[in-house]
Design a protein around this motif. Structure first.
Motif, mmCIF file in Angstrom:
data_model
loop_
_atom_site.group_PDB
_atom_site.id
_atom_site.type_symbol
_atom_site.label_atom_id
_atom_site.label_comp_id
_atom_site.label_asym_id
_atom_site.label_seq_id
_atom_site.Cartn_x
_atom_site.Cartn_y
_atom_site.Cartn_z
ATOM 1 N N HIS A 90 33.137 55.989 44.219
ATOM 2 C CA HIS A 90 31.128 55.562 44.206
ATOM 3 C C HIS A 90 30.170 56.464 44.729
ATOM 4 C CE1 HIS A 90 31.114 52.724 41.163
ATOM 5 N NE2 HIS A 90 32.608 51.910 42.174
ATOM 6 N N THR A 123 34.276 48.439 37.694
ATOM 7 C CA THR A 123 35.247 49.614 37.734
ATOM 8 C C THR A 123 36.552 49.850 38.401
ATOM 9 O OG1 THR A 123 33.677 49.720 40.503
ATOM 10 C CG2 THR A 123 32.746 50.603 37.677
ATOM 11 N N SER A 156 34.400 45.923 41.820
ATOM 12 C CA SER A 156 35.223 46.890 41.524
ATOM 13 C C SER A 156 36.220 46.574 42.361
ATOM 14 C CB SER A 156 34.191 47.874 42.665
ATOM 15 O OG SER A 156 34.424 47.106 43.896
ATOM 16 N N GLY A 207 33.415 55.317 35.843
ATOM 17 C CA GLY A 207 32.901 54.227 36.212
ATOM 18 C C GLY A 207 31.423 55.297 36.747
ATOM 19 N N THR A 224 37.181 53.944 40.909
ATOM 20 C CA THR A 224 36.053 54.974 40.986
ATOM 21 C C THR A 224 35.705 55.225 42.267
ATOM 22 O OG1 THR A 224 35.481 53.685 38.669
ATOM 23 C CG2 THR A 224 34.163 54.793 40.467
#
Length: 442
Positions: free
Chosen positions: A285, A280, A353, A259, A283
């Motif tokens: 982030h 994603t 997400s 991602g 992921t």
């Protein structure tokens, strides 16, 4: 198909129960042997192979073994009752006939037991390593093997019924092609894995999506490299897919570090007009504190040795320039937050997400149940590798929460272990995801 499966199981169970206790009839009318012997052979070879009409050869054999296991249990119960009647004199029988009856019962049940156990042993996905070892070690020990068989039967029955329901669902919506999105679907793997024809990183998910109309492609990028380097690879891969298909854009579903690779590509490499959506999955982030801990606490000599070994191994497996330390560094909390601040959400791209969590360490399989405690110590509730707060990104966020003790780990969410988790059908979840993309005109 489920009703048909149960009906076939019942039919073969009755047939086997009758044949197992037919020695007295054969002794009186030997000609019956020419009917019962071929019938017994047919049961052992054909039971369940066409119970549901599935075209999956592995699943047909698993059904065969499961139905034979049911038949074995029913026949054992019938044989115990019949033998007691002989012992008590309710049914007159000489000593010789009684011994012959026991010999036939033992021989028939032994053949069926071995046949059924071998079938499910080599075809069941859900038995896992634990029950295969238990069955292999204890399968021939009297009485104990019956306890083992009960649990094996429970597991494979649930597997058969689950797969039957899944096949029925796909058959009902086959013409609708619910996953036939406007743009091709690109699956992007996470760190330390490669796309492989021999072992699919995404488990059973791609086949399920394709069965429902999706056109699936893979990233084919490095297993371990910096976010920037992987992003450059993915850019070239997308351009190749567009040239091959004639499509204007792709839909991306990316797991874990994948991602971040895709976000960097969209933000820094001018690919936002070639991507329709980015989803994603688990992921990090904003990075992982757990990765910081590993990098700071591990001695330099050990880190360098691990990195060198990994890089050398992956070069042999297809990576041209793997970089273990660069990949891990980009997953740290400090670097993750830095990257997050640099990577803007692109205009014109639908971004969402997904995250999942385990309620406790025991809520997952190895090694996620081991790493869960370490991540929990630093960051709280997590999926075994990434804390829940780091998943959130895009205009929509979905948190997959377990319904019982069993959680949904970092590997469960991509079906890496091919496990049917109670309360979470991973294949159907991805069908729903892609179906939503189709509904959005993507």
């Amino acid at each position: 198909m489920k009703t048909r499966f149960l009906a076939v199981a019942g039919l073969y169970a009755v047939l086997l129960g009758v044949m197992t206790n037919s020695f007295l009839l054969i002794a009186r009318s030997p000609a019956l042997l020419f009917i019962l012997a071929p019938l017994f052979l047919a049961v052992n070879l054909l039971a369940g192979l066409s119970a549901t009409g599935t075209k999956n050869k592995r699943f047909r054999l698993c059904q065969h073994g499961t139905i034979l296991l049911y038949s074995y249990y029913v026949s054992m119960f019938a044989s115990v009752i019949f033998t007691l009647l002989l012992l008590l004199g309710v049914i007159p029988c000489s000593y010789g006939l009684f011994v012959g009856h026991l010999a036939v019962c033992f021989g028939v049940h032994f053949i069926v037991f071995v046949n059924s156990l071998l079938c499910v042993y080599f075809t069941s996905v859900q038995l896992g390593l634990k029950w295969r070892i238990v069955a292999a070690l204890l399968g021939l020990i009297p009485l104990i093997n019956q306890v083992v068989l009960f649990f094996v039967l429970k597991i494979v029955t649930e597997e058969c019924l689950f797969e039957i329901e899944r096949e029925e669902r796909n058959l009902r919506r086959k013409e609708a092609k619910v996953c036939a999105t406007k743009y091709p679907l690109l699956l992007v793997h996470g760190v330390f894995f490669r796309d492989s024809k021999n072992f699919n990183y995404w488990g059973r998910i791609p086949k399920e999506l394709e069965a429902n109309g999706a056109a699936v492609y893979y990233g084919n990028h490095h297993s371990a490299a910096s976010v920037a380097d992987c992003a450059a690879e993915l850019k070239e891969r997308i351009l190749a897919i567009l040239a091959e298909t004639g499509a204007d854009k792709v839909n991306i579903i990316a797991h874990s570090k994948g991602g971040l690779d895709c976000r960097y590509m969209l933000s820094h490499l001018g690919m936002s007009d070639r991507v329709a959506s980015l989803t994603t999955i688990n992921t990090p982030h904003r990075g992982c504190l757990f990765a910081d801990y590993l990098l700071t606490k591990t001695p330099h000599l050990v880190k360098d040795k691990v990195a060198a070994t990994y890089n050398a191994t992956l070069k042999k497996l297809g990576d041209t320039n793997p970089d273990f330390l660069a990949a891990v560094t980009d997953l740290t909390d400090s670097r993750g937050r830095e990257l997050d601040a640099q990577m803007h959400t692109p205009d014109g791209v639908f971004c969402q997400s997904v995250g999942s969590v385990m309620p406790k360490a025991a809520g997952g399989t190895f090694p996620m149940n081991f790493s869960y405690r370490l991540v929990d110590h630093f960051s709280g509730i997590n999926d075994g590798l990434v804390d829940e707060r780091s998943f959130v990104w895009g205009e929509r966020y979905t948190l997959l929460q377990p319904t019982g003790k069993r959680g949904i780990s970092h590997s469960d969410v991509i079906d890496l272990n091919r496990e049917n988790i109670r309360g979470f059908d991973v294949r159907e979840f991805y069908v729903t995801l892609v179906c939503d993309l189709k509904a959005r005109g993507l």
